[in-house]
Design a protein around this motif. Sequence first.
Motif, mmCIF file in Angstrom:
data_model
loop_
_atom_site.group_PDB
_atom_site.id
_atom_site.type_symbol
_atom_site.label_atom_id
_atom_site.label_comp_id
_atom_site.label_asym_id
_atom_site.label_seq_id
_atom_site.Cartn_x
_atom_site.Cartn_y
_atom_site.Cartn_z
ATOM 1 N N MET B 1 0.818 -1.209 0.000
ATOM 2 C CA MET B 1 0.000 0.000 0.000
ATOM 3 C C MET B 1 0.847 1.251 0.000
ATOM 4 O O MET B 1 0.369 2.333 -0.280
ATOM 5 N N MET B 2 2.143 1.132 0.328
ATOM 6 C CA MET B 2 2.961 2.331 0.343
ATOM 7 C C MET B 2 3.222 2.836 -1.060
ATOM 8 O O MET B 2 3.680 3.941 -1.242
ATOM 9 N N LEU B 3 2.962 1.994 -2.078
ATOM 10 C CA LEU B 3 3.211 2.437 -3.438
ATOM 11 C C LEU B 3 2.250 3.533 -3.857
ATOM 12 O O LEU B 3 2.532 4.318 -4.732
ATOM 13 N N MET B 4 1.089 3.541 -3.225
ATOM 14 C CA MET B 4 0.036 4.410 -3.739
ATOM 15 C C MET B 4 0.117 5.800 -3.165
ATOM 16 O O MET B 4 -0.722 6.629 -3.451
ATOM 17 N N ASN B 5 1.093 6.014 -2.297
ATOM 18 C CA ASN B 5 1.095 7.311 -1.633
ATOM 19 C C ASN B 5 1.518 8.448 -2.528
ATOM 20 O O ASN B 5 1.578 9.588 -2.084
ATOM 21 N N ASP B 6 1.861 8.150 -3.768
ATOM 22 C CA ASP B 6 2.209 9.283 -4.629
ATOM 23 C C ASP B 6 0.967 10.021 -5.096
ATOM 24 O O ASP B 6 1.048 11.176 -5.461
ATOM 25 N N LEU B 7 -0.190 9.363 -5.056
ATOM 26 C CA LEU B 7 -1.389 10.057 -5.515
ATOM 27 C C LEU B 7 -2.071 10.786 -4.369
ATOM 28 O O LEU B 7 -2.474 11.925 -4.495
ATOM 29 N N PHE B 8 -2.186 10.117 -3.239
ATOM 30 C CA PHE B 8 -2.833 10.767 -2.100
ATOM 31 C C PHE B 8 -1.858 10.779 -0.930
ATOM 32 O O PHE B 8 -1.224 9.781 -0.655
ATOM 33 N N GLU B 17 -7.752 15.955 -4.064
ATOM 34 C CA GLU B 17 -8.884 15.863 -3.150
ATOM 35 C C GLU B 17 -9.823 17.038 -3.327
ATOM 36 O O GLU B 17 -11.043 16.887 -3.233
ATOM 37 N N LEU B 60 -16.986 11.308 3.609
ATOM 38 C CA LEU B 60 -15.791 10.478 3.626
ATOM 39 C C LEU B 60 -14.605 11.211 3.045
ATOM 40 O O LEU B 60 -13.484 11.100 3.544
ATOM 41 N N LEU B 61 -14.846 11.982 1.961
ATOM 42 C CA LEU B 61 -13.732 12.735 1.373
ATOM 43 C C LEU B 61 -13.219 13.791 2.334
ATOM 44 O O LEU B 61 -12.052 14.168 2.305
ATOM 45 N N ALA B 63 -12.889 13.339 5.452
ATOM 46 C CA ALA B 63 -12.259 12.616 6.554
ATOM 47 C C ALA B 63 -13.130 12.593 7.806
ATOM 48 O O ALA B 63 -12.647 12.809 8.912
#
Lengths: 82, 352, 108
Positions: B1-8, B17, B60-61, B63
Amino acid sequence: MIAVVCYLLILCILIGTIYLLAAKSIFIKILTFGYLNNIIIAFISLYALFTNNFSYLDVALIYAILAQVSTIIIVKYMRGRK
Amino acid sequence: MMLMNDLFTSFSINISEICLENFFLLLLVFVSCAIAVSRSLLKIVILSSMFSMIMAALYLLMAAPDVAMTEAAIGACISTAFIIKSMQATNSNEFKQKLVSLPNIISFFIIIIFGEVMIYAFIDLPEYGQTFSPVNSYLSQYYIQNTPVEIGISSSVAAILGSYRGFDTLGETLVIMVAGIVVYFLMLQEKKELDVSIYKQGEIIYQSKIWMTDYIRVILLPISLIFAFYIQVHGEISPGGGFQAGAIIASVYIFFYVANNDHDHDLSNIIKLLFKFSLVGFLIYISMAIFTALMGGYFLQYYAITGSILGHKIGIFIIEIGVGITIFSVMLMIFLLLTHYARNFQMVREVK
Amino acid sequence: MSELSFDIAFTIAMILMLLGAFFSLSAVIGLVRFPDFLTKIHAVSVSDSLGVPLILLGLMVLSGFNLITLKLFILIILIFITGPMVVMELGNYYVTKQTDGADDDADE
């Protein structure tokens, strides 16, 4: 890559909402309402996994159960009146 | 899951967002305009249900998963079920008015004026997500820093709801219970003495077969009940608590009754049982409050149960149970009362 | 989970999610363009059976083997079972309704 999936889902939500507002018949509105609920559930699950907040999946589960239940209630009401 | 942190990224608001939130807000504007313009009540029910769903995604968006869960649970099923049953219980000859008529034009201009005044008023509010706004400066920091120290549970929302602002939750549960009592005394009428054969002539043909919802509700009900208990018990760790769990259980039982094809079932006994249930739920809440006073502390001071921080966990757990029982019984009772009233109403209407 | 961007689990998950998004998009295009109500139901049932479950299956592959996979699996089962049920109720009512239903389609 994730951006492509996100973009396609948002396109589905946009077209679905506009069709929900523009359709004249009540049956098409209920059908589009059910379709939009499933797409928003997929979108919420995507958002939950990609921001590492795994408590959002509970929200998606509740949304799934109750959206289908409310659509059934509307259809049963339409059956029951004369 | 750490791979996806470039988007969010987790804790900052970036451009993607903001784009998503603005997109959903734009959809909300469209749906609201359609609700205002539409003339048929059934279409308005569907559109307002869609409004609640988009609001749940928007929360949800932003938070706020607790609020999103409650909005989805109550806006999705309970308000739709109540409005539909009320439509069945009243006369359906709506007074239809043209869209462009003098009262509508006057109200349009009044609303435009009020809208302008509101926009002028909230230009001065701080920006969305600003770190040093008055809301985020003093009290939020205090709650976030002191919840693990003073109360010992992980969820700040449950701590504020149960302990820091416990009197508010007490008042809310009392309000819901009073609403249930009022609807009970207004709508519980005995069945009118009518010729039952006239009522039976109106039955719909498909009721003689076993329908697919009879199969599916047998498996939907246990899974939903287990999930609702999970949500109830984990209110102190993850988003959840008594309100959401009560709404889920009530909604699934509403589906159980709606999918039932047996229209002669007498509902008075279940309604009276649910009435006692709602009183029991509020009684649990008040008993916990009085118990803390008897153990030597103030009214609703959970610290006095065991003299340590563990008292907070026990106290919040038990009042969440009370809240859950109250919400479940009141929602289901109001729905069954509306059904009961609608059946009497339809019997009278068919005879006439 | 390794640090490379192109290992096998990520590739499979991306293929599944792209397929799922494609099927959802085809469902909504079919919903808009098909002529009659009963044909539109065919388009929407694609989304209920293939579109959303494929996206969730891709997310299951991506998240390893823990509680999250179980929750996503329960979500897939729920949508499989209750989605077509709702659509079939609607279709059955449309086919077997005995009245004209004049006030169903009216814009008033």
